[in-house]
Design a protein around this motif. Structure first.
Motif, PDB file in Angstrom:
ATOM      1  N   ARG A  84       1.511 -48.945  17.273  1.00 56.38           N
ATOM      2  CA  ARG A  84       0.382 -48.993  16.353  1.00 56.38           C
ATOM      3  C   ARG A  84       0.593 -47.969  15.236  1.00 56.38           C
ATOM      4  O   ARG A  84       1.270 -46.965  15.418  1.00 56.38           O
ATOM      5  CB  ARG A  84      -0.928 -48.658  17.070  1.00 56.38           C
ATOM      6  N   ALA A  85       0.006 -48.247  14.075  1.00 56.11           N
ATOM      7  CA  ALA A  85      -0.025 -47.254  13.000  1.00 56.11           C
ATOM      8  C   ALA A  85      -1.064 -46.208  13.408  1.00 56.11           C
ATOM      9  O   ALA A  85      -2.241 -46.328  13.096  1.00 56.11           O
ATOM     10  CB  ALA A  85      -0.389 -47.915  11.679  1.00 56.11           C
ATOM     11  N   TYR A  86      -0.613 -45.210  14.155  1.00 54.59           N
ATOM     12  CA  TYR A  86      -1.535 -44.275  14.804  1.00 54.59           C
ATOM     13  C   TYR A  86      -2.415 -43.535  13.808  1.00 54.59           C
ATOM     14  O   TYR A  86      -3.538 -43.126  14.135  1.00 54.59           O
ATOM     15  CB  TYR A  86      -0.759 -43.277  15.667  1.00 54.59           C
ATOM     16  N   SER A  89       2.676 -51.066  13.292  1.00 52.50           N
ATOM     17  CA  SER A  89       3.601 -50.422  12.357  1.00 52.50           C
ATOM     18  C   SER A  89       4.954 -51.118  12.437  1.00 52.50           C
ATOM     19  O   SER A  89       5.572 -51.170  13.508  1.00 52.50           O
ATOM     20  CB  SER A  89       3.751 -48.941  12.707  1.00 52.50           C
ATOM     21  N   SER A  90       5.420 -51.641  11.305  1.00 53.25           N
ATOM     22  CA  SER A  90       6.704 -52.347  11.281  1.00 53.25           C
ATOM     23  C   SER A  90       7.869 -51.403  11.008  1.00 53.25           C
ATOM     24  O   SER A  90       8.993 -51.854  10.779  1.00 53.25           O
ATOM     25  CB  SER A  90       6.678 -53.453  10.218  1.00 53.25           C
ATOM     26  N   GLN A  91       7.638 -50.104  11.047  1.00 48.20           N
ATOM     27  CA  GLN A  91       8.722 -49.143  10.850  1.00 48.20           C
ATOM     28  C   GLN A  91       9.752 -49.233  11.972  1.00 48.20           C
ATOM     29  O   GLN A  91      10.915 -48.884  11.796  1.00 48.20           O
ATOM     30  CB  GLN A  91       8.149 -47.724  10.775  1.00 48.20           C
ATOM     31  N   MET A 134       4.822 -55.821   6.670  1.00 54.23           N
ATOM     32  CA  MET A 134       3.842 -55.292   7.616  1.00 54.23           C
ATOM     33  C   MET A 134       2.669 -56.252   7.782  1.00 54.23           C
ATOM     34  O   MET A 134       2.154 -56.443   8.890  1.00 54.23           O
ATOM     35  CB  MET A 134       3.344 -53.919   7.163  1.00 54.23           C
ATOM     36  N   ASN A 154       1.673 -58.436  11.274  1.00 57.25           N
ATOM     37  CA  ASN A 154       0.328 -58.250  11.807  1.00 57.25           C
ATOM     38  C   ASN A 154      -0.427 -59.567  11.883  1.00 57.25           C
ATOM     39  O   ASN A 154      -1.182 -59.818  12.827  1.00 57.25           O
ATOM     40  CB  ASN A 154      -0.449 -57.233  10.974  1.00 57.25           C
ATOM     41  N   HIS A 167       3.532 -44.762  20.166  1.00 57.79           N
ATOM     42  CA  HIS A 167       3.987 -44.092  18.935  1.00 57.79           C
ATOM     43  C   HIS A 167       4.557 -42.713  19.253  1.00 57.79           C
ATOM     44  O   HIS A 167       5.354 -42.173  18.488  1.00 57.79           O
ATOM     45  CB  HIS A 167       2.832 -43.977  17.933  1.00 57.79           C
ATOM     46  N   ASP A 190       7.373 -43.038  16.954  1.00 53.66           N
ATOM     47  CA  ASP A 190       6.986 -43.255  15.552  1.00 53.66           C
ATOM     48  C   ASP A 190       6.196 -42.060  15.023  1.00 53.66           C
ATOM     49  O   ASP A 190       4.970 -42.098  14.908  1.00 53.66           O
ATOM     50  CB  ASP A 190       6.150 -44.535  15.425  1.00 53.66           C
ATOM     51  N   HIS A 246       9.818 -40.759  10.690  1.00 52.65           N
ATOM     52  CA  HIS A 246       9.741 -41.565   9.472  1.00 52.65           C
ATOM     53  C   HIS A 246       9.232 -40.713   8.312  1.00 52.65           C
ATOM     54  O   HIS A 246       8.230 -40.019   8.426  1.00 52.65           O
ATOM     55  CB  HIS A 246       8.800 -42.750   9.697  1.00 52.65           C
ATOM     56  N   SER A 296       7.211 -40.197   5.547  1.00 53.62           N
ATOM     57  CA  SER A 296       5.991 -40.728   4.936  1.00 53.62           C
ATOM     58  C   SER A 296       5.102 -39.547   4.608  1.00 53.62           C
ATOM     59  O   SER A 296       4.450 -38.983   5.484  1.00 53.62           O
ATOM     60  CB  SER A 296       5.292 -41.687   5.900  1.00 53.62           C
TER      61      SER A 296
END
Length: 403
Positions: free
Chosen positions: A243-245, A255-257, A285, A289, A301, A305, A340, A342
């Motif tokens: 998940r995009a935490y 999260s497609s990272q 992304m 989703n 994550h 991630d 990552h 960001s």
């Protein structure tokens, strides 16, 4: 009709037990010539038994009960009212029962690592260098899975032995020094918008690498801190992502990272059709989703991630997953496997950052128990310094890279 419980059930069962089989053969003349109405009855036939009201009620009850149990057992496969109104039932989602993301015990010597691969996609020279850096790290860490690079077919023939351009030389280096398998592809781009995002659809070509049972695609604007080979052995599922935490729990976005994919013709066809109908603001992304938000296996994550921007933040509850744990940047860094870059508005690490921005955006030191702690700041600065140093060594370039 009410179920046959209590006295109704007892009387029905008693009536069934009271029947005896009809005897075959001739009856004696004496017994067949007269009937004692006070003590004897004609024995019913099978047809008469089945036509009995009590028997019919009992059989109906059994049928209704069986249908109820069958429907309850397959409740998740029944069509909704919306699909019934539309005249067609929605297809069964075979991906909805992906098991939890748990790594089973394994021994390296018993795993056929040639069935798995890390994949990278390349769209331009800057990202080519980033990708080679990822593969150099995997090579140095001793990752056992294959390494596959999808790159623009115009850059070089994968069998080239005398590369002449800088891009071709870097591709050959990846192939010859880091054991990378080169796969020329047609870059999936869409006119208009930011070129980096518009070309990010190329990442989804990972779903078409059907020569592998599973591939792990990681974004190249990142640093791999530890090998992640164990992810290939996760339970079967078409796709697994964290998940995009940083948006959770308000938004449960994948999260497609980092994407763990089981390549297949069926899933790739779904991907390509979704790309064809994508909106103007839909990129990789959004695509994953829309297709897998409710069906993907969720990877933790932590440790798979971690954002560099986490070290600049003040509230770490989303990453830690609790408000009871104290933020320890050194411990977090040591456990992380994928970092990552960001850090908006801080630029990506291959784009020069001014000293004034670095001073302004770097994490603040903390004072605790009368002592100053600058661990977050030191780590954050080391991420960018390490990236720059490795980029110069691996890509053999000190030139300014263009995004």
């Amino acid at each position: 009709m009410a179920p046959l419980w209590g006295s109704s059930w007892s009387s029905a069962w008693s009536s069934l037990r009271g029947y005896s089989p009809v005897q075959n053969g001739e009856q004696s003349t004496a017994t067949s010539s007269t009937v004692d109405s006070s003590s004897s009855h004609l024995k019913p036939s099978i047809g008469q038994i089945l036509m009995s009201k009590r028997v019919r009620y009992a059989l109906s009850a059994f049928a209704i009960l069986g249908l109820f149990l069958l429907a309850f057992h397959n409740y998740d496969r029944l069509p909704s009212m919306d699909t019934l109104r539309g005249g067609t039932a929605a297809p069964v989602n075979s991906h909805s029962d992906c098991p939890p993301a748990v790594v089973p015990p394994f021994q390296d010597s018993q795993v056929d690592w040639s069935r798995y691969a890390y994949t990278q996609y390349v769209t331009n020279a800057a990202y080519l260098c980033n990708s080679v850096m990822i593969f150099e790290t995997l090579f140095r860490l001793g990752s056992k899975a294959d390494r596959v690079m999808m790159y623009p077919e115009k850059m070089m023939d994968p069998a080239e032995t005398q590369p002449s351009t800088e891009e071709a030389k870097l591709l050959a280096k990846a192939r010859d020094q880091y054991g990378v398998k080169l796969v020329p592809v047609s870059v999936q781009r869409r006119p208009g918008g930011d070129s980096t995002w518009a070309e990010s659809f190329t990442k989804l070509l990972a779903f078409n690498q059907t020569q592998y049972a599973r591939v792990l695609n990681v974004d190249s604007d990142a640093t791999i801190l530890q090998t992640m080979d164990e992810l290939f052995l996760m339970p079967s599922c078409p796709v697994a992502m964290p998940r995009a935490y940083w948006l959770f729990p308000k938004d449960k976005i994948l999260s497609s990272q980092l994407m763990l994919v089981q390549p297949s013709a069926v899933e790739f066809d779904r991907i390509m059709k979704k790309i064809e109908s994508a909106g103007s603001n839909d990129y990789d992304m959004e695509i994953v989703n829309q297709l897998y938000e409710d069906s993907a296996m969720i990877l933790p994550h932590r440790p798979y991630d971690l954002l560099t921007g986490e070290f600049r933040g003040d509230d770490h509850r989303n990453y830690l997953g609790t408000d009871r744990e104290e933020w320890d940047p050194v411990a977090i860094f040591n456990e992380a496997k994928f970092l990552h870059f960001s850090d908006w508005p801080v630029p990506k690490p291959w784009i020069p950052m001014s000293e004034s921005m670095r001073q302004d955006k770097q994490p603040k030191c903390e004072t605790k128990n009368g002592q100053e702690n600058c661990a977050s700041r030191d780590l954050w600065n080391s991420f960018y310094a390490d990236f720059a140093q490795r980029r110069s060594q691996v890509c053999n370039t000190n030139k300014k890279a263009r995004r």
